[in-house]
Design a protein around this motif. Structure first.
Motif, PDB file in Angstrom:
ATOM      1  N   LYS A  18      -4.253  -5.639   1.602  1.00 15.28           N
ATOM      2  CA  LYS A  18      -5.159  -5.959   2.722  1.00 15.28           C
ATOM      3  C   LYS A  18      -6.291  -4.939   2.817  1.00 15.28           C
ATOM      4  O   LYS A  18      -7.397  -5.281   3.225  1.00 15.28           O
ATOM      5  CB  LYS A  18      -4.366  -6.010   4.021  1.00 15.28           C
ATOM      6  CG  LYS A  18      -3.387  -7.170   4.091  1.00 15.28           C
ATOM      7  CD  LYS A  18      -2.649  -7.204   5.415  1.00 15.28           C
ATOM      8  CE  LYS A  18      -1.678  -8.391   5.461  1.00 15.28           C
ATOM      9  NZ  LYS A  18      -0.925  -8.438   6.742  1.00 15.28           N
ATOM     10  N   ARG A  19      -5.988  -3.696   2.456  1.00 15.44           N
ATOM     11  CA  ARG A  19      -7.033  -2.663   2.476  1.00 15.44           C
ATOM     12  C   ARG A  19      -8.205  -3.045   1.580  1.00 15.44           C
ATOM     13  O   ARG A  19      -9.367  -2.857   1.949  1.00 15.44           O
ATOM     14  CB  ARG A  19      -6.426  -1.330   2.007  1.00 15.44           C
ATOM     15  CG  ARG A  19      -7.422  -0.233   1.733  1.00 15.44           C
ATOM     16  CD  ARG A  19      -6.732   0.974   1.126  1.00 15.44           C
ATOM     17  NE  ARG A  19      -6.015   0.628  -0.084  1.00 15.44           N
ATOM     18  CZ  ARG A  19      -6.595   0.497  -1.283  1.00 15.44           C
ATOM     19  NH1 ARG A  19      -7.894   0.678  -1.413  1.00 15.44           N
ATOM     20  NH2 ARG A  19      -5.873   0.196  -2.341  1.00 15.44           N
ATOM     21  N   GLU A  62       0.801  -1.213   0.000  1.00  8.47           N
ATOM     22  CA  GLU A  62       0.000   0.000   0.000  1.00  8.47           C
ATOM     23  C   GLU A  62       0.840   1.271   0.000  1.00  8.47           C
ATOM     24  O   GLU A  62       0.399   2.334   0.440  1.00  8.47           O
ATOM     25  CB  GLU A  62      -0.984   0.002   1.169  1.00  8.47           C
ATOM     26  CG  GLU A  62      -1.939  -1.186   1.149  1.00  8.47           C
ATOM     27  CD  GLU A  62      -2.934  -1.180   2.288  1.00  8.47           C
ATOM     28  OE1 GLU A  62      -3.210  -0.085   2.811  1.00  8.47           O
ATOM     29  OE2 GLU A  62      -3.434  -2.262   2.646  1.00  8.47           O
ATOM     30  N   ILE A 100      -9.049  -6.145   0.588  1.00  5.65           N
ATOM     31  CA  ILE A 100      -9.715  -7.339   1.128  1.00  5.65           C
ATOM     32  C   ILE A 100     -10.657  -6.971   2.267  1.00  5.65           C
ATOM     33  O   ILE A 100     -11.780  -7.483   2.363  1.00  5.65           O
ATOM     34  CB  ILE A 100      -8.665  -8.356   1.596  1.00  5.65           C
ATOM     35  CG1 ILE A 100      -7.827  -8.843   0.398  1.00  5.65           C
ATOM     36  CG2 ILE A 100      -9.318  -9.544   2.295  1.00  5.65           C
ATOM     37  CD1 ILE A 100      -6.683  -9.751   0.777  1.00  5.65           C
ATOM     38  N   ASN A 101     -10.217  -6.045   3.127  1.00  2.62           N
ATOM     39  CA  ASN A 101     -11.037  -5.661   4.289  1.00  2.62           C
ATOM     40  C   ASN A 101     -12.186  -4.738   3.921  1.00  2.62           C
ATOM     41  O   ASN A 101     -13.115  -4.548   4.704  1.00  2.62           O
ATOM     42  CB  ASN A 101     -10.156  -4.975   5.343  1.00  2.62           C
ATOM     43  CG  ASN A 101      -9.107  -5.912   5.914  1.00  2.62           C
ATOM     44  OD1 ASN A 101      -9.307  -7.135   5.953  1.00  2.62           O
ATOM     45  ND2 ASN A 101      -7.987  -5.367   6.357  1.00  2.62           N
ATOM     46  N   GLU A 152      -0.387 -14.048  -2.153  1.00  2.00           N
ATOM     47  CA  GLU A 152      -0.696 -12.675  -1.732  1.00  2.00           C
ATOM     48  C   GLU A 152      -0.838 -11.836  -2.995  1.00  2.00           C
ATOM     49  O   GLU A 152       0.153 -11.467  -3.626  1.00  2.00           O
ATOM     50  CB  GLU A 152       0.414 -12.114  -0.847  1.00  2.00           C
ATOM     51  CG  GLU A 152       0.087 -10.735  -0.295  1.00  2.00           C
ATOM     52  CD  GLU A 152       1.208 -10.151   0.552  1.00  2.00           C
ATOM     53  OE1 GLU A 152       1.044  -9.053   1.110  1.00  2.00           O
ATOM     54  OE2 GLU A 152       2.266 -10.815   0.648  1.00  2.00           O
TER      55      GLU A 152
END
Length: 553
Positions: free
Chosen positions: A129-130, A87, A132-133, A125
């Motif tokens: 993560k941003r 990110e 996915i969440n 990966e």
């Protein structure tokens, strides 16, 4: 790009009492540099072992044009991919899915449903993560959408998939931008962004859209004194503008980035040097050789698939012929049984007809005998006439029955003849099936290509490196043509991204949106253009007005 260098070195015994010095040799598209670095001059962790990551310092404007060697492209792809996953470069959710599909193509090759079964991306990966969440989606749902795009990339080699990844990534707002905290004369906290296109001023809360931009071709001189940084525009009538940074070390880094990016910016807009032209020619030759090899492998694969399909077709036809032969045998057996039954029935009917004819003859004889016998009395005569009448009726009935039986016998003979004809046709069909060739003639398979594939020699005495106006005009026309093709492809790509965005929008968790997500959505709602178009619009203002705006922030 002046050195997309990315490697990894590990030193297991670094001690401050014994400083270690290592030599780094950088071979770039434009030059070759070598310098010595003392490890302990830097802020190195005391923990052992110490791992160093050598990454690209200057980013290319056009990765496809500037990353000549495949290894350079691959290492730079790994660097940009990691920055997106960490990110450090903001990437919208729909673009993240598309980039993930190209990363999967680069790693796994063409999609094969029999090999790449559900769950094969479980340990990979691929998304920040941003992202996915941000959505109420299971890993299986993400994998399904990535795989859908992955299947469309069939036929792309690893280097082609990595280049498509970089071509999309280079249009992201934060790609290649180094941010530094600065203050203007009024003390306003701002962010300075340095990239391949120029200097940009950002609001600390918005790293996506710059407030002001200064392209490198408008900057004449850059210098610093202590923490104060001075930038002199190319137009001497315009006042210089200054800003302060937090540390002296930051000023050194800013100056290095500015000098390097400015130098590369100007080089890109000049004709390539002889060395660069030779490197590009070698790269094109190698690319052509690999393309021919891929085409040869594709032809061999196609021929193998066609041979397998032909084999399957022959097996299918053989099985079909066996089934037809079995059915013909069964039909023949049924015809023989029917013919036997009809023959037996015809024989019985014929015997019955003969018996009826014999009885009719006996009845006729009895009637003649009765007529010849004279009956004296009227009663006997009446009785005799009655008996004669009954005998005539019986004889008539017997004659009709005999005639009916004869017709039935004729009909049975006709049915028998038809059955035998059907039996003859069945035998003829079985004979035809038995005499058919098992395998139909096949077209001759072309012989495989000889191992010594001809290669293109693009470097020779005939090459001329004298760039005249006509050469530059031709080069400009080629660039414009490539731009048009790229815009058409970008339009199709944008439509795909919009479809995915609409599809997953219902699953978004609004409360988990980051500040960058909100800014990106606002830009999109306002019809925000690409990164390069945004900077171009900002530079349409006069340099003087931009400097004044910076001072007033």
């Amino acid at each position: 790009m002046a050195g997309a260098i990315a490697s990894r070195m590990s030193f297991s015994s670094l001690k401050r009492k014994q400083p270690k010095t290592f030599t780094v040799r950088i071979v770039t598209m434009d030059a070759e540099m070598e310098f010595n670095c003392e490890v302990l001059d830097h802020d190195v962790s005391k923990e052992e072992p110490v791992t160093f990551h050598f990454l690209a310092k200057f980013y290319p404007e056009n990765a496809e044009e500037e990353l000549v060697q495949e290894i350079t492209q691959h290492l730079f792809f790994l660097q940009v991919k990691k920055q997106i996953l960490d990110e450090k470069i903001y990437c919208p959710p729909e673009a993240s899915v598309l980039l993930a599909s190209y990363a999967v193509q680069a790693k796994y090759g063409d999609y094969d449903p029999s090999v790449h079964k559900r769950g094969f991306l479980a340990q990979e990966e691929l998304l920040p993560k941003r992202v996915i969440n941000l959505y109420q989606m299971t890993p299986e749902m993400w994998e399904e959408r990535i795989t859908a795009w992955y299947a469309e990339h069939r036929g792309r080699a690893r280097d082609e998939a990595e280049m498509e990844y970089l071509k999309i990534a280079q249009d992201l707002e934060m790609y290649g931008v180094n941010y530094f905290a600065i203050r203007n004369k009024k003390g306003t906290e701002l962010l300075l962004g340095v990239d391949a296109l120029g200097l940009h001023i950002y609001d600390p809360e918005n790293r996506l859209t710059p407030k002001i931009s200064f392209p490198w071709n408008e900057i004449r001189n850059i210098s610093y004194s202590d923490k104060e940084f001075t930038i002199k525009p190319l137009d001497k009538k315009i006042d210089v503008f200054k800003f302060n940074s937090s540390k002296l070390r930051v000023n050194k880094l800013i100056l290095q980035l500015c000098i390097g990016n400015h130098d590369l910016f100007m080089r890109r807009r000049k004709a390539d040097s002889l060395e660069v032209q030779q490197m590009k020619a070698q790269a094109r030759e190698e690319k052509a050789r690999k393309q021919m090899e891929r085409q040869r492998l594709a032809r061999e694969k196609q021929m193998r698939e066609e041979a397998e399909r032909t084999r399957d077709e022959l097996e299918r036809r053989l099985l079909q012929m066996k089934e037809e032969a079995t059915m013909a045998n069964e039909a023949l057996m049924r015809s023989e049984e029917t013919a036997d039954l009809l023959a037996e029935k015809a024989q019985i009917t014929e015997e019955e007809a003969k018996l009826l004819a014999q009885k009719a003859a006996e009845a006729e004889q009895e009637m003649q005998r009765i007529k010849a016998t004279a009956i004296r009395t009227e009663e006997e005569k009446r009785l005799m006439e009655q008996k004669v009448l009954e005998a005539e009726v019986l004889a008539l009935k017997m004659a009709e029955e005999s005639e009916r039986r004869a017709k039935e016998a004729d009909q049975l003979k006709q049915d028998l003849q038809e059955a035998r004809e059907a039996e003859r046709r069945a035998k003829q069909k079985l004979l035809e099936i038995a005499t058919k060739p098992t395998y139909p003639p096949m077209n001759p398979i072309p012989a495989p290509l000889p191992p010594d594939i001809p290669s293109f020699n693009l470097i020779g005495d005939s090459l001329s490196f004298d760039f005249k106006d006509t050469d530059m005009k031709r080069l400009s026309m080629e660039i414009e043509k490539e731009k048009v093709e790229y815009m058409e492809k970008s339009k199709h790509l944008q439509e795909q991204l919009n479809e995915l965005k609409t599809e997953i929008e219902a699953l978004k968790l609004k409360e988990r949106e980051t500040a960058l997500d909100i800014l990106h959505n606002e830009n999109s709602d306002r019809g925000g253009s690409s990164k390069h178009n945004t900077i171009k619009k900002l530079t349409l203002q006069s340099a003087k007005s931009r400097v004044a705006f910076f001072e007033e922030l």
